[in-house]
Scaffold this motif. Structure first.
Motif, mmCIF file in Angstrom:
data_model
loop_
_atom_site.group_PDB
_atom_site.id
_atom_site.type_symbol
_atom_site.label_atom_id
_atom_site.label_comp_id
_atom_site.label_asym_id
_atom_site.label_seq_id
_atom_site.Cartn_x
_atom_site.Cartn_y
_atom_site.Cartn_z
ATOM 1 N N PRO A 113 -41.480 33.825 25.069
ATOM 2 C CA PRO A 113 -40.584 34.745 24.365
ATOM 3 C C PRO A 113 -39.504 33.983 23.597
ATOM 4 O O PRO A 113 -39.016 32.950 24.064
ATOM 5 N N ALA A 114 -39.204 34.523 22.399
ATOM 6 C CA ALA A 114 -38.165 33.882 21.595
ATOM 7 C C ALA A 114 -36.829 34.009 22.309
ATOM 8 O O ALA A 114 -36.472 35.080 22.814
ATOM 9 N N LYS A 115 -36.120 32.924 22.327
ATOM 10 C CA LYS A 115 -34.846 32.910 23.034
ATOM 11 C C LYS A 115 -33.761 33.488 22.141
ATOM 12 O O LYS A 115 -33.521 33.007 21.041
ATOM 13 N N LYS A 116 -33.122 34.563 22.609
ATOM 14 C CA LYS A 116 -32.075 35.191 21.826
ATOM 15 C C LYS A 116 -30.766 34.444 22.026
ATOM 16 O O LYS A 116 -30.504 33.891 23.080
ATOM 17 N N ARG A 117 -29.973 34.478 20.965
ATOM 18 C CA ARG A 117 -28.653 33.876 21.076
ATOM 19 C C ARG A 117 -27.840 34.625 22.117
ATOM 20 O O ARG A 117 -27.859 35.849 22.177
ATOM 21 N N THR A 118 -27.139 33.906 22.945
ATOM 22 C CA THR A 118 -26.214 34.556 23.868
ATOM 23 C C THR A 118 -24.827 34.499 23.260
ATOM 24 O O THR A 118 -24.439 33.486 22.673
ATOM 25 N N VAL A 119 -24.115 35.600 23.356
ATOM 26 C CA VAL A 119 -22.799 35.689 22.750
ATOM 27 C C VAL A 119 -21.746 35.812 23.839
ATOM 28 O O VAL A 119 -21.732 36.777 24.600
ATOM 29 N N LEU A 120 -20.888 34.823 23.920
ATOM 30 C CA LEU A 120 -19.783 34.860 24.865
ATOM 31 C C LEU A 120 -18.614 35.516 24.149
ATOM 32 O O LEU A 120 -17.872 34.870 23.405
ATOM 33 N N GLY A 121 -18.493 36.820 24.338
ATOM 34 C CA GLY A 121 -17.520 37.587 23.581
ATOM 35 C C GLY A 121 -16.099 37.453 24.088
ATOM 36 O O GLY A 121 -15.836 36.901 25.163
ATOM 37 N N LEU A 122 -15.190 37.960 23.288
ATOM 38 C CA LEU A 122 -13.784 38.037 23.662
ATOM 39 C C LEU A 122 -13.658 38.753 25.005
ATOM 40 O O LEU A 122 -14.299 39.787 25.215
ATOM 41 N N VAL A 132 -22.126 42.478 23.072
ATOM 42 C CA VAL A 132 -22.801 42.554 21.777
ATOM 43 C C VAL A 132 -24.211 43.098 22.008
ATOM 44 O O VAL A 132 -24.958 42.567 22.821
ATOM 45 N N LEU A 133 -24.565 44.175 21.329
ATOM 46 C CA LEU A 133 -25.874 44.803 21.529
ATOM 47 C C LEU A 133 -27.011 43.932 21.017
ATOM 48 O O LEU A 133 -28.064 43.825 21.650
ATOM 49 N N ASP A 134 -26.809 43.312 19.861
ATOM 50 C CA ASP A 134 -27.845 42.488 19.247
ATOM 51 C C ASP A 134 -27.172 41.297 18.563
ATOM 52 O O ASP A 134 -26.444 41.486 17.584
ATOM 53 N N PRO A 135 -27.391 40.084 19.056
ATOM 54 C CA PRO A 135 -26.760 38.905 18.456
ATOM 55 C C PRO A 135 -27.132 38.677 16.997
ATOM 56 O O PRO A 135 -26.466 37.934 16.293
ATOM 57 N N GLY A 170 -15.860 38.288 18.376
ATOM 58 C CA GLY A 170 -14.536 38.895 18.449
ATOM 59 C C GLY A 170 -13.407 37.923 18.707
ATOM 60 O O GLY A 170 -12.247 38.332 18.832
ATOM 61 N N ARG A 171 -13.701 36.635 18.751
ATOM 62 C CA ARG A 171 -12.693 35.648 19.139
ATOM 63 C C ARG A 171 -11.759 35.246 17.993
ATOM 64 O O ARG A 171 -10.718 34.648 18.227
ATOM 65 N N TYR A 172 -12.138 35.570 16.757
ATOM 66 C CA TYR A 172 -11.218 35.337 15.648
ATOM 67 C C TYR A 172 -11.447 36.387 14.576
ATOM 68 O O TYR A 172 -12.457 37.104 14.578
#
Length: 393
Positions: A44-53, A59-62, A208-210
């Motif tokens: 499976p393609a590895k999805k980006r993980t988002v470390l949000g604010l 995040v629903l979809d990176p 959301g970090r900036y």
């Protein structure tokens, strides 16, 4: 040769003949069967993980920051609100309320001096009218359409909310400040002085970090750390007399687009590196930027020539240009909940335009008060609001 040796040779010869006979029988009677092999399991393609604010909804979809904004995907909070278009008239000190089904003004609300934008709150429950010269915010209940008691807020040209809902951010244009406030009471929490002139529009990064802020009167951009509430970067646009306006992030979160009404186009910026942007010409007086409900296109209002350019994110180019019949001054606005209509204020014509997003045909031209500016189409799909005339995630 002994008897034992002869017997041994006979046994070996017999075994060999048996094997040859068996091989012959196998080949003549039926084809050999291939041994079964297991199908390769696709990785499976590895999805980006988002470390949000911290505190921000996941995040629903990176690959698409607008994934929550699909047609008619209304939050339970707003599902029962009547569909309306709220138009702040800067020179009339009113908000015209339009019924999008009939294209008629059904109510006119008196507000404070010089209302600039109508802004949905982070929790989607309130519409805030930014009375810039009146130094107040007027709350409107979108369920009833009734205005509440004004709240004192100095120089509220525009209003945003941090992605975790912790703060409201007032764009105090003349005060040259970013003011972080309580999102409900609007009590001042932290004031961030800025060195540029005319802070007015912004949008937040994927995590959301900036956020990136445009400075209209000095032709500059700011990069602000959301959590630290601190300006961490400043950039002068490479165009003499630049006047940056609306700001929008691309669906994949990799680029920011900044409308520039004097450069007549959009600046394309890498927000992470915050390096020199490139200019994409769109039309005279480029002003407002609005993403389609399928995240494929962006509508760009060109106030100085009465047109709307359509930008395709995947192709990375302009694909169409719609011209308003009889001209006009398309400014700020939003897309209907079903994605079929683009609503824009006619800043210098005291009117509002409804445009079919499939054909570019003008559906209606509605008379309102003087100086209509940052209108809000409400309700719209999304889990929460980042402010302005409706940036939803």
């Amino acid at each position: 040769m002994t008897h034992r040796t002869l017997l041994k040779h006979a046994l070996i010869l017999g075994a060999a003949l048996t094997v040859l006979a068996a091989c012959g029988t196998e080949n003549n009677d039926r084809p050999a069967e291939a041994s079964p092999t297991k199908a390769a399991v696709p990785v499976p393609a590895k999805k980006r993980t988002v470390l949000g604010l911290p505190g921000m909804p996941p995040v629903l979809d990176p690959e698409d920051v607008y994934a929550a904004d699909r047609p008619n995907r209304l939050s339970p909070v707003v599902r029962d609100f009547p569909s309306r278009v709220y138009v702040p008239n800067t020179e009339s000190d009113t908000v015209s309320v339009i019924d999008p089904k009939t294209y008629e003004v059904v109510e006119t609300i008196r507000v404070g001096r010089q209302p600039q934008h109508v802004v949905p709150s982070w929790d989607l429950k309130t519409l805030w009218v930014n009375n810039n010269r009146g130094h107040t915010l007027t709350p409107i209940d979108p369920k009833t359409g009734k205005a509440g008691k004004e709240v004192e807020v100095h120089d509220p040209y525009n209003l945003y909310f941090t992605p975790n809902g912790r703060y409201a951010v007032v764009m105090a244009s003349l005060d040259r400040e970013l003011v972080f406030r309580d999102p409900h009471t609007m009590k001042r929490i932290k004031t961030v002085p800025v060195s540029c002139y005319g802070v007015n529009h912004a949008d937040f990064s994927l995590d959301g970090r900036y956020f990136i802020v445009s400075c209209e009167f000095s032709g500059e951009l700011l990069k602000v750390d959301t959590e630290r509430m601190k300006v961490v970067g400043k950039l002068k646009l490479p165009f003499e007399g630049a006047m940056p306006q609306d700001v929008k992030i691309s669906p994949d979160g990799k680029r920011f687009y900044i409308a520039d009404m004097m450069a007549d186009g959009m600046w394309v910026l890498d927000g992470d590196t915050f390096t020199q942007p490139a200019l994409l010409p769109t039309g005279k007086g480029t002003h407002g930027l609005y993403v389609s409900r399928d995240s494929r296109e962006m509508y760009v209002s060109n106030r100085g020539e009465g047109t709307v350019s359509v930008f395709d994110f995947t192709q990375n180019k302009l694909t169409r240009k719609w011209r308003l019949p009889d001209g006009g001054s398309p400014d700020m606005g939003g897309v209907s909940a079903d994605g079929k209509v683009l609503w824009l204020s006619g800043r210098y014509n005291s009117e509002v335009y409804a445009i079919d997003t499939r054909t570019g045909i003008q559906l209606a031209r509605i008379k309102v008060g003087n100086g209509p500016h940052g209108l809000a189409v409400y309700p719209q799909p999304g889990r929460y609001s980042l402010g302005h005339t409706g940036i939803f995630r």
